[in-house]
Structure formats: C-alpha cells, structure tokens
Write a protein that holds these residues in place. Sequence first.
Motif, PDB file in Angstrom:
ATOM      1  N   HIS A   1      -4.978   5.052   5.316  1.00 50.11           N
ATOM      2  CA  HIS A   1      -4.120   6.044   4.670  1.00 50.11           C
ATOM      3  C   HIS A   1      -3.710   5.643   3.256  1.00 50.11           C
ATOM      4  CE1 HIS A   1      -3.678   8.389   8.333  1.00 50.11           C
ATOM      5  NE2 HIS A   1      -3.583   7.238   8.978  1.00 50.11           N
ATOM      6  N   ALA A   2      -4.289   4.570   2.743  1.00 55.40           N
ATOM      7  CA  ALA A   2      -3.872   4.038   1.440  1.00 55.40           C
ATOM      8  C   ALA A   2      -4.326   4.922   0.280  1.00 55.40           C
ATOM      9  CB  ALA A   2      -4.397   2.622   1.263  1.00 55.40           C
ATOM     10  N   LEU A   3      -3.375   5.253  -0.559  1.00 50.42           N
ATOM     11  CA  LEU A   3      -3.653   5.976  -1.801  1.00 50.42           C
ATOM     12  C   LEU A   3      -3.829   4.986  -2.951  1.00 50.42           C
ATOM     13  CD1 LEU A   3      -0.818   8.632  -1.412  1.00 50.42           C
ATOM     14  CD2 LEU A   3      -3.279   9.043  -1.146  1.00 50.42           C
ATOM     15  N   ALA A   4      -3.116   3.866  -2.862  1.00 49.37           N
ATOM     16  CA  ALA A   4      -3.166   2.827  -3.895  1.00 49.37           C
ATOM     17  C   ALA A   4      -2.664   1.531  -3.276  1.00 49.37           C
ATOM     18  CB  ALA A   4      -2.295   3.210  -5.085  1.00 49.37           C
ATOM     19  N   GLU A   5      -3.043   0.416  -3.892  1.00 53.81           N
ATOM     20  CA  GLU A   5      -2.599  -0.900  -3.422  1.00 53.81           C
ATOM     21  C   GLU A   5      -2.276  -1.771  -4.615  1.00 53.81           C
ATOM     22  OE1 GLU A   5      -4.436  -4.675  -0.997  1.00 53.81           O
ATOM     23  OE2 GLU A   5      -5.066  -2.684  -0.342  1.00 53.81           O
ATOM     24  N   ALA A   6      -1.245  -2.585  -4.466  1.00 50.80           N
ATOM     25  CA  ALA A   6      -0.858  -3.541  -5.500  1.00 50.80           C
ATOM     26  C   ALA A   6      -0.579  -4.884  -4.828  1.00 50.80           C
ATOM     27  CB  ALA A   6       0.391  -3.068  -6.232  1.00 50.80           C
TER      28      ALA A   6
ATOM     29  N   ALA B   1       0.850  -1.198   0.000  1.00 49.44           N
ATOM     30  CA  ALA B   1       0.000   0.000   0.000  1.00 49.44           C
ATOM     31  C   ALA B   1       0.879   1.238   0.000  1.00 49.44           C
ATOM     32  CB  ALA B   1      -0.916   0.012   1.221  1.00 49.44           C
ATOM     33  N   ALA B   2       0.560   2.177  -0.894  1.00 46.51           N
ATOM     34  CA  ALA B   2       1.177   3.503  -0.902  1.00 46.51           C
ATOM     35  C   ALA B   2       0.359   4.362   0.045  1.00 46.51           C
ATOM     36  CB  ALA B   2       1.157   4.081  -2.310  1.00 46.51           C
ATOM     37  N   LEU B   3       1.026   5.005   1.004  1.00 49.51           N
ATOM     38  CA  LEU B   3       0.331   5.729   2.073  1.00 49.51           C
ATOM     39  C   LEU B   3       0.534   7.242   1.988  1.00 49.51           C
ATOM     40  CD1 LEU B   3       1.315   3.393   5.051  1.00 49.51           C
ATOM     41  CD2 LEU B   3      -0.598   3.166   3.450  1.00 49.51           C
TER      42      LEU B   3
END
Length: 154
Positions: free
Chosen positions: A140-145, A115-117
């Motif tokens: 707080h996640a902006l994106a997840e992979a 997760a990008a936070l």
Amino acid sequence: MTLTLISKAFAQDQPIPKKYARAGENLFPPLAWSGAPDETRSFALVVEDPDAPRGTFRHCGIANIPAQWTELAESVDTAPEQAPRFYKNDFGNARYDGPQPPQGDRPHHYIFRLAALDVPKLLTPDAAGISAMWAEAKKHALAEATITGTYQTQ
C-alpha cells in the motif's frame, strides 16, 4: 515533493546517542517527516538492523500512524493513549527497543523506514509480527523515506 524523514536525535549516517540504545534509557528517538503524497491515509514505520549476526533484526514496527501526523515524539511507544499500533519486535516486545549490537562488533546501521500508505489502517494481526506488517505496508506504499543511524557497543 519527496517524502523525507529526519530526527533531532541524530543525523543521517551518524551515531545514535546512547540514551536511545538498550544500554541507555532505551527511548524511542524523535522523528519528523514532510512531503507525504496527498493521497496518504496513514503511515507505517519499521526500525531494522541489517548488520545483526543472524540477519536483519527488527527493533520496532508501528502501523496505523494517522495521516495528519508529521512526527513521532520521543518515547511515543510509552504514551498513554497510543493511536498507532506497535508490533512485537525481535526482542518479543510490542514497543521500541534500541540498538544493542554485540560487544566488539563494528558499528551497526539502524534503518528507520517510514512508508506513506493509501489505506487508513493495516489489519495485520499482532501475532503476525513486524515482517508481515511491513510486507502488507509495502503493498500500500505511496512513498518511502529512510534515515539511518549507527551504534557500536563500547
């Protein structure tokens, strides 16, 4: 751009080599990512086995991975100067512990979630464990992979 996660050790939905399993060398597999949102201030990662007999089993939890990083090297959990924070896994260790499904089980899936936070650090106490850390990271996640590997005990 979309956040993507890959490994040099295994491809999506393919077997994880034994050297990354507990019965092997128990090494953290190398991971790399790209496409993080510009607002990313840090990353968090969990490694989970949803096929475990008693429910999801967490093999690794890492928070406070610096925003400028684009990879986690093999054996990052044994590096002498760790910037990231490792949380106790379900084996009770504050590090990576690889696959160890029960003998005779069908192949288990090991999901690596990055997760990008939007925060530079998570302040979740160590004692709270991986589940609490990941719950806070999700806020707080902006994106997840994700990348998923499989493993079966021979």
